[in-house]
Motif scaffolding. Structure first.
Motif, mmCIF file in Angstrom:
data_model
loop_
_atom_site.group_PDB
_atom_site.id
_atom_site.type_symbol
_atom_site.label_atom_id
_atom_site.label_comp_id
_atom_site.label_asym_id
_atom_site.label_seq_id
_atom_site.Cartn_x
_atom_site.Cartn_y
_atom_site.Cartn_z
ATOM 1 N N SER A 71 10.458 -22.844 3.569
ATOM 2 C CA SER A 71 10.440 -21.412 3.876
ATOM 3 C C SER A 71 9.627 -20.697 2.811
ATOM 4 C CB SER A 71 11.865 -20.840 3.916
ATOM 5 O OG SER A 71 12.467 -20.932 2.632
ATOM 6 N N VAL A 72 9.134 -19.497 3.148
ATOM 7 C CA VAL A 72 8.432 -18.664 2.169
ATOM 8 C C VAL A 72 8.920 -17.229 2.297
ATOM 9 C CG1 VAL A 72 6.348 -20.080 2.014
ATOM 10 C CG2 VAL A 72 6.481 -18.277 3.738
ATOM 11 N N GLU A 73 8.977 -16.555 1.155
ATOM 12 C CA GLU A 73 9.395 -15.164 1.116
ATOM 13 C C GLU A 73 8.167 -14.257 1.142
ATOM 14 O OE1 GLU A 73 12.555 -14.217 1.245
ATOM 15 O OE2 GLU A 73 13.180 -16.336 1.265
ATOM 16 N N ILE A 74 8.134 -13.336 2.108
ATOM 17 C CA ILE A 74 7.047 -12.374 2.227
ATOM 18 C C ILE A 74 7.583 -10.998 1.855
ATOM 19 C CG2 ILE A 74 5.318 -11.341 3.748
ATOM 20 C CD1 ILE A 74 4.887 -14.307 3.317
ATOM 21 N N VAL A 75 6.937 -10.347 0.915
ATOM 22 C CA VAL A 75 7.398 -9.044 0.456
ATOM 23 C C VAL A 75 7.299 -8.020 1.587
ATOM 24 C CG1 VAL A 75 5.117 -8.351 -0.386
ATOM 25 C CG2 VAL A 75 7.165 -7.367 -1.424
ATOM 26 N N GLY A 76 8.221 -7.084 1.589
ATOM 27 C CA GLY A 76 8.184 -6.019 2.583
ATOM 28 C C GLY A 76 7.087 -5.010 2.273
ATOM 29 N N VAL A 77 6.197 -4.798 3.232
ATOM 30 C CA VAL A 77 5.092 -3.861 3.013
ATOM 31 C C VAL A 77 4.827 -3.062 4.277
ATOM 32 C CG1 VAL A 77 3.916 -5.283 1.273
ATOM 33 C CG2 VAL A 77 3.348 -5.565 3.691
ATOM 34 N N LYS A 78 4.141 -1.953 4.066
ATOM 35 C CA LYS A 78 3.603 -1.165 5.162
ATOM 36 C C LYS A 78 2.158 -0.856 4.813
ATOM 37 C CE LYS A 78 4.592 2.823 8.118
ATOM 38 N NZ LYS A 78 5.491 3.984 8.341
ATOM 39 N N VAL A 79 1.239 -1.380 5.621
ATOM 40 C CA VAL A 79 -0.182 -1.300 5.319
ATOM 41 C C VAL A 79 -0.927 -0.673 6.493
ATOM 42 C CG1 VAL A 79 -2.283 -2.630 4.819
ATOM 43 C CG2 VAL A 79 -0.082 -3.354 3.842
ATOM 44 N N SER A 80 -1.823 0.238 6.181
ATOM 45 C CA SER A 80 -2.764 0.770 7.162
ATOM 46 C C SER A 80 -4.147 0.611 6.538
ATOM 47 C CB SER A 80 -2.478 2.238 7.459
ATOM 48 O OG SER A 80 -3.416 2.759 8.383
ATOM 49 N N ASP A 81 -5.024 -0.107 7.219
ATOM 50 C CA ASP A 81 -6.226 -0.555 6.518
ATOM 51 C C ASP A 81 -7.449 -0.561 7.431
ATOM 52 O OD1 ASP A 81 -7.618 -1.473 4.344
ATOM 53 O OD2 ASP A 81 -6.868 -3.523 4.428
ATOM 54 N N ASN A 82 -8.597 -0.326 6.822
ATOM 55 C CA ASN A 82 -9.889 -0.459 7.500
ATOM 56 C C ASN A 82 -10.958 -0.567 6.426
ATOM 57 O OD1 ASN A 82 -9.140 2.598 7.341
ATOM 58 N ND2 ASN A 82 -11.374 2.547 7.369
ATOM 59 N N PRO A 83 -12.073 -1.209 6.727
ATOM 60 C CA PRO A 83 -13.078 -1.451 5.687
ATOM 61 C C PRO A 83 -13.921 -0.235 5.383
ATOM 62 C CG PRO A 83 -13.825 -2.351 7.772
ATOM 63 C CD PRO A 83 -12.431 -1.851 8.012
ATOM 64 N N ARG A 84 -14.430 -0.221 4.151
ATOM 65 C CA ARG A 84 -15.338 0.846 3.753
ATOM 66 C C ARG A 84 -16.703 0.655 4.395
ATOM 67 N NH1 ARG A 84 -17.433 2.418 -2.361
ATOM 68 N NH2 ARG A 84 -18.328 4.440 -1.788
ATOM 69 N N PHE A 85 -17.204 -0.577 4.403
ATOM 70 C CA PHE A 85 -18.521 -0.877 4.973
ATOM 71 C C PHE A 85 -18.384 -1.877 6.112
ATOM 72 C CE2 PHE A 85 -19.716 0.414 0.618
ATOM 73 C CZ PHE A 85 -20.660 1.392 0.915
ATOM 74 N N GLY A 86 -19.215 -1.685 7.128
ATOM 75 C CA GLY A 86 -19.188 -2.594 8.267
ATOM 76 C C GLY A 86 -19.979 -3.870 8.045
ATOM 77 N N PRO A 142 -12.871 -0.438 14.787
ATOM 78 C CA PRO A 142 -13.235 -1.775 15.262
ATOM 79 C C PRO A 142 -12.749 -2.916 14.375
ATOM 80 C CG PRO A 142 -15.161 -0.569 14.450
ATOM 81 C CD PRO A 142 -14.048 0.410 14.535
ATOM 82 N N GLU A 143 -12.499 -2.650 13.090
ATOM 83 C CA GLU A 143 -11.984 -3.692 12.200
ATOM 84 C C GLU A 143 -10.685 -3.261 11.515
ATOM 85 O OE1 GLU A 143 -15.550 -6.251 10.451
ATOM 86 O OE2 GLU A 143 -15.799 -4.134 9.933
ATOM 87 N N ALA A 144 -10.096 -2.181 11.989
ATOM 88 C CA ALA A 144 -8.884 -1.642 11.369
ATOM 89 C C ALA A 144 -7.636 -2.367 11.882
ATOM 90 C CB ALA A 144 -8.765 -0.152 11.663
ATOM 91 N N TYR A 145 -6.579 -2.324 11.073
ATOM 92 C CA TYR A 145 -5.303 -2.925 11.472
ATOM 93 C C TYR A 145 -4.164 -2.216 10.760
ATOM 94 C CZ TYR A 145 -5.062 -5.066 6.855
ATOM 95 O OH TYR A 145 -4.986 -5.248 5.491
ATOM 96 N N GLU A 146 -2.982 -2.441 11.263
ATOM 97 C CA GLU A 146 -1.751 -2.007 10.595
ATOM 98 C C GLU A 146 -0.845 -3.219 10.446
ATOM 99 O OE1 GLU A 146 -1.698 2.584 12.387
ATOM 100 O OE2 GLU A 146 -0.236 1.097 13.095
ATOM 101 N N LEU A 147 -0.170 -3.295 9.330
ATOM 102 C CA LEU A 147 0.714 -4.424 9.035
ATOM 103 C C LEU A 147 2.024 -3.896 8.493
ATOM 104 C CD1 LEU A 147 1.415 -7.439 8.336
ATOM 105 C CD2 LEU A 147 0.154 -7.091 6.189
ATOM 106 N N GLN A 148 3.111 -4.339 9.113
ATOM 107 C CA GLN A 148 4.425 -3.958 8.612
ATOM 108 C C GLN A 148 5.318 -5.189 8.547
ATOM 109 O OE1 GLN A 148 6.134 -0.554 10.512
ATOM 110 N NE2 GLN A 148 7.847 -0.411 9.092
ATOM 111 N N VAL A 149 5.943 -5.377 7.392
ATOM 112 C CA VAL A 149 6.845 -6.499 7.178
ATOM 113 C C VAL A 149 8.249 -5.962 6.938
ATOM 114 C CG1 VAL A 149 7.393 -8.505 5.740
ATOM 115 C CG2 VAL A 149 4.993 -7.916 6.191
ATOM 116 N N THR A 150 9.166 -6.356 7.797
ATOM 117 C CA THR A 150 10.580 -6.006 7.662
ATOM 118 C C THR A 150 11.393 -7.302 7.658
ATOM 119 O OG1 THR A 150 11.052 -5.910 10.035
ATOM 120 C CG2 THR A 150 10.120 -3.919 9.015
ATOM 121 N N PRO A 151 12.673 -7.237 7.377
ATOM 122 C CA PRO A 151 13.472 -8.473 7.376
ATOM 123 C C PRO A 151 13.501 -9.183 8.727
ATOM 124 C CG PRO A 151 14.626 -6.746 6.181
ATOM 125 C CD PRO A 151 13.451 -6.093 6.829
#
Length: 847
Positions: free
Chosen positions: A300-315, A256-265
């Motif tokens: 402009s701003v530079e955003i680092v390339g990342v791959k994130v899979s995330d969800n909280p420990r506590f609701g 319910p609060e999880a997401y995935e984030l991927q930054v590529t060029p």
């Protein structure tokens, strides 16, 4: 004859009136009375008490008379004048309000002269928060009017009589912290469940569109608004686009609060199942923006390339905001909500009612805000409440007064809801309710004058014939609702329904209302005829202790009818019993399966394991441990540090190293920061597997007794709140579960170094600019003299230490510390943030 008598009487009255008017006109000007407070001796007479002095300095042109006045101020009732023939007597009024009245030994103070008064008080003056505040003068011939005095000065003691922390101790604390290069730090905060840097980032400009599924249009709009602040113009939000873009897209199967984030060029892709998940993904993108980009509009701003899979420990990741002790305006609440959202906190526990104020407009009950939201000098609390916490004699002259209109509260709810933050309102009952009680007394008096007796009694919160005597922890003798009165429940139903109507109008979710329930003192209700009638008529109520369960059973039934569950402080789930001849508290079996949510703060003394006992018994527990989560406690034992210390000292490390499922393992020090022998926990209750499922989350409260401005509020809030954010969201750290002590300590020190480097190099610089900047606390430098050289360090690498050797206070232009200082004599050091704002300085002598 009659005419002559009348004429004589008129003449006498005119002479008396003229004399009185002349006396009033010539009366001493209180603004010419300056005061100096100074600590003289700690542990006075080898007792746990302090000897201080208050010097009255007459800077006016007329003498301060020897009698006919009282000097009001705020402090502990333990304050007493010293000496058998003391020139003054100190009396307790109510709460923290005291008054000093001259005795026959007091001599008038001529113009330009002064008089010193010795005062003894319980405990130690750890910092200025323990000193008396809010002085004002009241003349005996007009006791309804308070007058502000002149300048009040607090002299810092020249001797370290209470063991204040020294620069060398701070140096030792910081010594294990490593300086980690920024490129090696995790760029998403709080720490995500899975994080990888790919080395291939993206350049964002205002021309890069945000492409969002319709379901996520609100989250896209908020992201566009933020990026508009970065670039000076908002990027477009559109349903489709080819080429470079920020894409918010739906992906089934995530939490319910999880997401995935991927930054590529070519793109930033945030995927989630729910709008909340998408929102947290956008917050992670926001903290990927370099902090310096917030200082001025960027092309402009530079955003680092990342791959994130995330969800909280506590609701349940909560911050409790006290606006009752001292008021914060709507704009500050909105700023706090935005801060919470950035760091993925999702519950605002809104503490708007207390002994000292009621802060929310309730339609149909105007006295709650007309009387209950205002503080100033008063004889009977009929038009406003008495001053508290130094708020002074004048209504609306300080943060002691203020409230949120219905529309302002709806605005707050809308703002929170858009950021996926639930707001839990707290109606303090039955104790801590003086503001509500006095407000309903004022309503009663108004309607009785109008001859409307039945209406006047409808919402009364006290039995008018009650002769019970008690004193609360905060020293009030009239702050507890009478739970035997039907009118008390009329009031609570009315307030509840009006609050629910505001939530409905705001489109905000509400699942619970917090009804307080803490710190009701012994003695209440014992001499209340209404209470005695309930005891006589109800077979389940055998004494005044049982009225507690009677009350919360009624509140629980009222909430269930409205499809809500009950939240409260720990006492709502406890029952008083006699065990081995002593009165003690156990988890109350009556409510264990009623879905009560309890905020458990007390982990001191015999209550160390209380949270686990309640969770094991079936209560839903929010860990609010005072030793680690009370943000109003002073950062360190230093005279200049604001904050209380009854529950210890709380720096940013305390919430960071909190171990929710085994917090006795992380209780390293006592309330004086002295090491604890872990063996004292051997017989304490531990969390069962069933109990573990009842730990719903963490909460950090910020009580505001001492916080009279937004700047002071933010100083105590940050950076401590970031420790809570990390522990509530990030995965369970390896060091918390390591059984080998030495290995666990090594793992912890590495994690601690990474955390403070992230704060010093990314998040605090960000908060220097975010939302026009926060007044977060900048740590003091650690410093020690070794081999004739001054060595210095800082808790948060990335912040800059500057120093002087000429005795002056370091500024943003002073020399930057880059290595040992060889200069002899006085060396002053101070830490600065990226904007040039400095923290508290320290001094060392290199002899």
């Amino acid at each position: 004859m009659i005419q002559r008598v009348v004429f004589t009487l008129l003449s006498v009255l005119l002479v008396q009136y003229g004399a009185r008017s002349q006396s009033t006109a010539q009366k001493y000007d209180p603004s010419k009375l300056d005061l100096v407070w100074e600590v003289v001796e700690e542990k006075y007479q080898n007792k746990p008490q302090t000897l201080s002095s208050l010097t009255l300095k007459n800077t006016g042109q007329q003498p301060l008379p020897a009698s006919g006045w009282a000097l009001y101020f705020h402090a502990s009732p333990s304050f007493k004048a010293e000496g058998a023939n003391a020139p003054v007597k100190i009396e307790h009024v109510n709460g923290d309000l005291l008054r000093m009245v001259p005795t026959s030994s007091f001599k008038r103070i001529p113009a330009g002269s002064s008089q010193k008064i010795s005062i003894v008080s319980g405990g130690q003056m750890i910092n200025e928060s323990r000193a008396p505040v809010g002085f004002y003068l009241v003349w005996d011939d007009n006791k309804a009017k308070g007058h502000r005095v002149g300048e009040v000065t607090y002299e810092k003691p020249t001797k370290n009589m209470v063991g204040w922390i020294e620069a060398k101790e701070v140096y030792a604390q910081n010594k294990a912290i490593k300086d980690i290069p920024v490129e090696k730090l995790t760029k998403v905060f709080p720490t995500p469940a899975s994080y990888t840097e790919t080395g291939k980032g993206i350049t964002l400009t205002p021309a890069v569109p945000i492409v969002a599924d319709k379901t996520f249009s609100k989250e896209a709009a908020l992201l566009a608004e933020y990026l508009g602040g970065v670039f000076g113009q908002e990027p477009p939000v559109q349903p489709t686009a080819t080429g470079k873009a920020i894409r918010l897209q739906k992906k089934d199967g995530l939490g319910p609060e999880a997401y995935e984030l991927q930054v590529t060029p070519q793109e930033v892709v945030i995927s989630a199942t729910t709008p909340a998940g998408i929102f947290y993904g956008t917050q992670s993108l926001k903290v990927l923006v370099p902090p310096t980009a917030l200082a001025s509009p960027q092309k402009s701003v530079e955003i680092v390339g990342v791959k994130v899979s995330d969800n909280p420990r506590f609701g349940h990741r909560a911050f409790m905001m006290d606006v009752a002790r001292n008021f914060q305006k709507k704009e500050q609440v909105l700023k706090v909500l935005d801060l919470m959202a950035l760091y993925k906190l999702n519950v605002l526990h809104f503490h708007f009612s207390e002994d000292e104020a009621w802060r929310l407009e309730i339609p149909g009950l105007p006295e709650l805000t007309e009387v209950g939201s205002e503080r100033g000098h008063t004889i009977d609390d009929g038009e406003n409440l008495q001053p508290s916490y130094g708020s002074g004699p004048d209504v609306n002259a300080s943060s002691g007064s203020g409230y949120y209109s219905k529309q302002e509260f709806i605005d707050i709810l809308k703002h929170a809801t858009a950021r996926h933050i639930k707001v839990i309102p707290e109606i303090e009952t039955p104790g801590h309710a003086r503001a509500a009680i006095k407000s309903m007394d004022a309503r009663y008096a108004r309607l009785m004058k109008e001859g409307k007796k039945a209406e006047a009694e409808r919402y009364l919160l006290r039995d008018l014939n009650d002769k019970s005597e008690y004193q609360s922890v905060q020293n009030f003798n009239d702050n507890v609702m009478d739970v035997a009165l039907p009118s008390t429940y009329n009031f609570l139903e009315k307030v509840t329904d009006e609050i629910l109507a505001m939530y409905k109008e705001a489109g905000a979710p509400i699942e619970t209302i917090h009804f307080g329930g803490d710190e009701v003192p012994p003695g209440v209700w014992e001499k209340s005829p209404a209470a005695q009638k309930v005891i006589a008529d109800n077979p389940k109520v055998n004494n005044t202790d049982d009225l507690w369960y009677y009350f919360f059973a009624n509140i629980n039934d009222m909430l269930k009818k409205r499809n809500l569950y009950l939240s409260g402080w720990e006492e709502i789930g406890m029952r008083k019993v006699r065990k081995e001849g002593k009165m003690t508290y156990i988890a109350n079996p009556d409510f264990a399966n009623e879905n009560f949510h309890v905020d458990v703060w007390n982990n001191l003394g015999s209550n160390i394991d209380l949270a686990y006992r309640l969770a094991n018994a079936g209560y839903k527990v929010v860990l609010t441990n005072v030793t680690n989560m009370y943000l109003d406690l002073a950062y360190q034992k230093a005279y200049e540090e604001t904050g209380l210390n009854w529950g210890g000292y709380v720096d940013v490390d305390k919430p960071f190293y909190f171990i929710p499922y085994d917090y006795m393992k992380n209780m390293k020090v006592d309330t004086e920061n002295n090491p604890i022998d872990p063996s004292i926990y051997a017989d304490k209750v531990r969390l069962t597997e069933a109990g573990k499922k009842n730990i719903v989350g963490l909460q950090a409260p910020l009580w505001t007794e001492m916080l009279t401005t937004p700047e002071k509020f933010e100083y105590m809030l940050l950076p401590k709140l970031l420790g809570l954010a990390e522990r509530a969201w990030a995965p369970d750290p390896a060091w918390a579960n390591e059984k080998e002590a030495a290995k666990g300590e090594t793992l912890y020190q590495q994690a601690w170094s990474e955390f403070v480097n992230v704060l010093g190099k990314r998040e605090l610089p960000r908060l220097s600019y975010y939302l026009d900047g926060f007044n977060y606390r900048i740590p003091t430098a650690g410093a020690v003299v070794e081999n004739g050289k001054v060595l210095a360090n800082v808790q948060m690498p990335g912040l800059v230490i500057r120093y002087t050797t000429d005795g002056s206070e370091p500024t943003a232009q002073s020399k930057v510390y880059s290595g040992p200082i060889t200069a002899k004599g006085t060396v002053k050091l101070r830490v600065f943030d990226p904007t040039g704002r400095g923290g508290r300085g320290v001094t060392v002598e290199n002899k």
